[in-house]
Scaffold this motif. Structure first.
Motif, PDB file in Angstrom:
ATOM      1  N   MET A  41       0.789  -1.122  -0.029  1.00  0.00           N
ATOM      2  CA  MET A  41       0.086  -0.025  -0.008  1.00  0.00           C
ATOM      3  C   MET A  41       0.779   1.338   0.045  1.00  0.00           C
ATOM      4  O   MET A  41       0.470   2.394  -0.640  1.00  0.00           O
ATOM      5  CB  MET A  41      -1.073  -0.038   1.329  1.00  0.00           C
ATOM      6  CG  MET A  41      -1.887  -1.150   0.939  1.00  0.00           C
ATOM      7  SD  MET A  41      -2.959  -1.418   2.427  1.00  0.00           S
ATOM      8  CE  MET A  41      -4.226   0.118   2.271  1.00  0.00           C
ATOM      9  N   SER A  42       2.093   1.269   0.671  1.00  0.00           N
ATOM     10  CA  SER A  42       2.850   2.291   0.536  1.00  0.00           C
ATOM     11  C   SER A  42       3.606   2.531  -0.859  1.00  0.00           C
ATOM     12  O   SER A  42       3.837   3.728  -1.164  1.00  0.00           O
ATOM     13  CB  SER A  42       3.986   1.980   1.647  1.00  0.00           C
ATOM     14  OG  SER A  42       3.461   2.025   2.913  1.00  0.00           O
ATOM     15  N   LYS A  43       3.711   1.371  -1.457  1.00  0.00           N
ATOM     16  CA  LYS A  43       4.415   1.622  -2.738  1.00  0.00           C
ATOM     17  C   LYS A  43       3.504   1.969  -3.814  1.00  0.00           C
ATOM     18  O   LYS A  43       3.948   2.765  -4.728  1.00  0.00           O
ATOM     19  CB  LYS A  43       4.961   0.069  -3.185  1.00  0.00           C
ATOM     20  CG  LYS A  43       5.357   0.154  -4.534  1.00  0.00           C
ATOM     21  CD  LYS A  43       5.810  -1.434  -4.808  1.00  0.00           C
ATOM     22  CE  LYS A  43       6.469  -1.502  -6.109  1.00  0.00           C
ATOM     23  NZ  LYS A  43       7.037  -3.015  -6.677  1.00  0.00           N
ATOM     24  N   ASN A  44       2.099   1.730  -3.573  1.00  0.00           N
ATOM     25  CA  ASN A  44       0.961   1.884  -4.909  1.00  0.00           C
ATOM     26  C   ASN A  44       0.489   3.457  -4.637  1.00  0.00           C
ATOM     27  O   ASN A  44      -0.114   3.740  -5.622  1.00  0.00           O
ATOM     28  CB  ASN A  44      -0.106   1.021  -4.519  1.00  0.00           C
ATOM     29  CG  ASN A  44       0.261  -0.262  -4.930  1.00  0.00           C
ATOM     30  OD1 ASN A  44       1.199  -0.597  -5.606  1.00  0.00           O
ATOM     31  ND2 ASN A  44      -0.315  -1.358  -4.318  1.00  0.00           N
ATOM     32  N   GLN A  45       0.914   4.081  -3.701  1.00  0.00           N
ATOM     33  CA  GLN A  45       0.396   5.469  -3.350  1.00  0.00           C
ATOM     34  C   GLN A  45       1.577   6.480  -3.327  1.00  0.00           C
ATOM     35  O   GLN A  45       2.703   5.932  -2.794  1.00  0.00           O
ATOM     36  CB  GLN A  45      -0.422   5.678  -2.232  1.00  0.00           C
ATOM     37  CG  GLN A  45      -1.719   4.752  -2.201  1.00  0.00           C
ATOM     38  CD  GLN A  45      -2.654   5.371  -3.070  1.00  0.00           C
ATOM     39  OE1 GLN A  45      -2.726   6.379  -3.366  1.00  0.00           O
ATOM     40  NE2 GLN A  45      -3.414   4.469  -3.579  1.00  0.00           N
ATOM     41  N   THR A  46       1.652   7.516  -3.801  1.00  0.00           N
ATOM     42  CA  THR A  46       2.409   8.482  -3.842  1.00  0.00           C
ATOM     43  C   THR A  46       2.492   9.339  -2.610  1.00  0.00           C
ATOM     44  O   THR A  46       3.618   9.740  -2.263  1.00  0.00           O
ATOM     45  CB  THR A  46       2.389   9.656  -5.126  1.00  0.00           C
ATOM     46  OG1 THR A  46       1.038  10.448  -5.288  1.00  0.00           O
ATOM     47  CG2 THR A  46       2.633   9.033  -6.405  1.00  0.00           C
TER      48      THR A  46
ATOM     49  N   SER B   1       0.657   4.901   6.211  1.00  0.00           N
ATOM     50  CA  SER B   1       1.500   4.237   5.262  1.00  0.00           C
ATOM     51  C   SER B   1       3.037   5.117   5.214  1.00  0.00           C
ATOM     52  O   SER B   1       2.623   6.171   5.700  1.00  0.00           O
ATOM     53  CB  SER B   1       0.942   4.421   3.916  1.00  0.00           C
ATOM     54  OG  SER B   1       0.710   5.677   3.204  1.00  0.00           O
ATOM     55  N   HIS B   2       3.695   4.602   4.448  1.00  0.00           N
ATOM     56  CA  HIS B   2       5.130   5.301   4.103  1.00  0.00           C
ATOM     57  C   HIS B   2       5.982   5.534   4.995  1.00  0.00           C
ATOM     58  O   HIS B   2       7.282   5.026   5.051  1.00  0.00           O
ATOM     59  CB  HIS B   2       4.718   6.734   3.309  1.00  0.00           C
ATOM     60  CG  HIS B   2       3.993   6.674   1.840  1.00  0.00           C
ATOM     61  ND1 HIS B   2       2.770   6.234   1.732  1.00  0.00           N
ATOM     62  CD2 HIS B   2       4.542   6.841   0.732  1.00  0.00           C
ATOM     63  CE1 HIS B   2       2.633   6.348   0.272  1.00  0.00           C
ATOM     64  NE2 HIS B   2       3.644   6.487  -0.136  1.00  0.00           N
ATOM     65  N   VAL B   3       5.570   6.318   6.090  1.00  0.00           N
ATOM     66  CA  VAL B   3       6.748   6.622   7.141  1.00  0.00           C
ATOM     67  C   VAL B   3       6.700   5.631   8.214  1.00  0.00           C
ATOM     68  O   VAL B   3       5.792   4.723   8.638  1.00  0.00           O
ATOM     69  CB  VAL B   3       6.106   8.009   7.815  1.00  0.00           C
ATOM     70  CG1 VAL B   3       5.936   8.984   6.746  1.00  0.00           C
ATOM     71  CG2 VAL B   3       4.686   7.785   8.490  1.00  0.00           C
TER      72      VAL B   3
END
Length: 412
Positions: free
Chosen positions: A296-301, A357-359
């Protein structure tokens, strides 16, 4: 191991009593720097500059502590984009002065930092040091607010102001070598660390309404504060009872810290990075569906969040929350469900948990067991468990009588 722990406990208690008495009776220590003003039972109404000294008001906090808020105060606003910044809320002793500087110097936290600093007579030079760093470093000056906490002596009735000698040193001479030398001279306090008091003081002293609570050793992924700022403003408003949960990881002391989720993914696959405390206490820190989080982190900017369930009374979630949200119960013993008690209360108060996500953040070093000192503190604090548990559960069940089924039993 138990024998060593008992010996350390007895020594710790005796040392704490002696420190308290010494701290109260020896009001003036060697120059230059931090000292407690002999106020003869009076308290200042404001922070003042008194000739060669800067005087900071110290207020009684609870029954056992004194607090001087904003001994250093962040000068940055961090609201140029119209959004409320996230305050990084930390707590520490003098042992972590280098980490405090590191948090301020890092580009990953472009926002205010609020730190509660616990001192005693032997470690009070840490206040001098951070005050000087704040004066001489633009990044520290922009970000750092320090709130000094010390324990009152058994016979102390009033909190005395703190005096810091005005420095005439040229900042160009306050280089990394001198800083390292001055940090090494400070002896950390040797007392039971009042961890929930420290967490709460840091939150109460924060300069924004949104708080990211963390331990001072944690290192954040690239651009954490700015990436999370829009999401935090969307979720954390003091009304909707929403919380953001941040994943935590750890790496070996010799490994580099991953910068983003892509690098973290490769290190996880190579067994060079792990979920936080994966060997020592996985029940408190493991969050399910790690591979889904990576996808999910990869699929969103941009960072976003989705709802997850409360886990159990072992869950030591690291949260982004609002100034109005509940604070840690300060009567809970150190190292006995001290953070989990807050997470449980938030669940019982009908807050919802949303995984970002992401962080993420990372601890350098993989914990496998307790140190002798940690074991001693745990042995000492276990004696307070039964009384604290009864008090906490009475408060929880009285305040939130209808939410037991959704959160389960709190085990301490």
């Amino acid at each position: 191991m138990r024998g060593i722990a008992r010996i350390i406990v007895h020594f710790l208690v005796l040392f704490q009593i002696l420190c308290c008495v010494y701290f109260a009776t020896n009001m003036i220590r060697r120059k230059p720097g931090f000292r407690i003003s002999d106020s003869s039972g009076t308290s200042t109404k404001r922070n003042e500059t008194l000739g060669e000294y800067i005087r900071y008001e110290s207020k009684k906090y609870g029954s056992d502590f004194c607090v001087a808020y904003n001994v250093t105060k962040a000068t940055g606003n961090f609201r140029d984009d119209g959004l409320e910044p996230i305050s990084l809320v930390l707590h520490a002793t003098s042992h972590f002065m280098r980490e405090i500087e590191g948090q301020c110097s890092s580009r990953n936290w472009n926002g205010p930092i609020s730190i509660s600093l616990f001192v005693d007579r032997t470690s009070s030079e840490a206040v001098d040091y951070l005050h000087e760093v704040h004066r001489c470093s633009a990044k520290v000056n922009q970000k750092l607010s320090v709130h000094v906490v010390y324990r009152m002596s058994p016979f102390q009735k009033f909190c005395d102001p703190i005096l810091i000698k005005r420095s005439n040193r040229k900042c160009t001479s306050f280089n990394s070598t001198i800083r390292s030398r001055e940090r090494s001279r400070v002896i950390p306090p040797f007392q039971i660390y009042p961890i929930n008091v420290m967490r709460n003081v840091a939150r109460k002293g924060a300069l924004s309404y949104i708080h990211m609570t963390a331990d001072v050793e944690m290192m954040f992924s690239d651009g954490f504060a700015l990436k999370m700022k829009p999401l935090a403003n969307k979720y954390i408003n003091g009304k909707d009872k929403k919380l953001l949960v941040i994943r935590r990881f750890e790496v070996d002391n010799k490994a580099h810290v991953p910068a983003d989720n892509k690098e973290l993914f490769l290190m996880i696959k190579a067994f060079r990075a792990f979920e936080f405390h994966h060997k020592y206490f996985p029940a408190g820190h493991t969050i399910e569906s790690l591979w889904q989080w990576f996808r999910m982190s990869k699929n969103q900017t941009e960072a976003y969040a989705w709802k997850i369930d409360y886990k159990s009374s072992s869950w030591e979630a690291q949260l982004i929350l609002h100034r109005k949200d509940p604070y840690n119960p300060e009567y809970i013993p150190t190292r006995i469900r001290d953070q989990q008690s807050l997470v449980y209360e938030l669940c019982r108060a009908n807050y919802t948990f949303h995984l970002a996500s992401h962080v993420f953040n990372v601890h350098r070093g993989v914990k496998t067991k307790e140190t002798n000192l940690s074991s001693a503190v745990l042995t000492h604090q276990k004696r307070l468990r039964t009384r604290s548990y009864k008090r906490f559960m009475h408060y929880i069940n009285t305040t939130y009588p209808d939410t037991f089924d959704q959160c389960g039993k709190f085990v301490m």
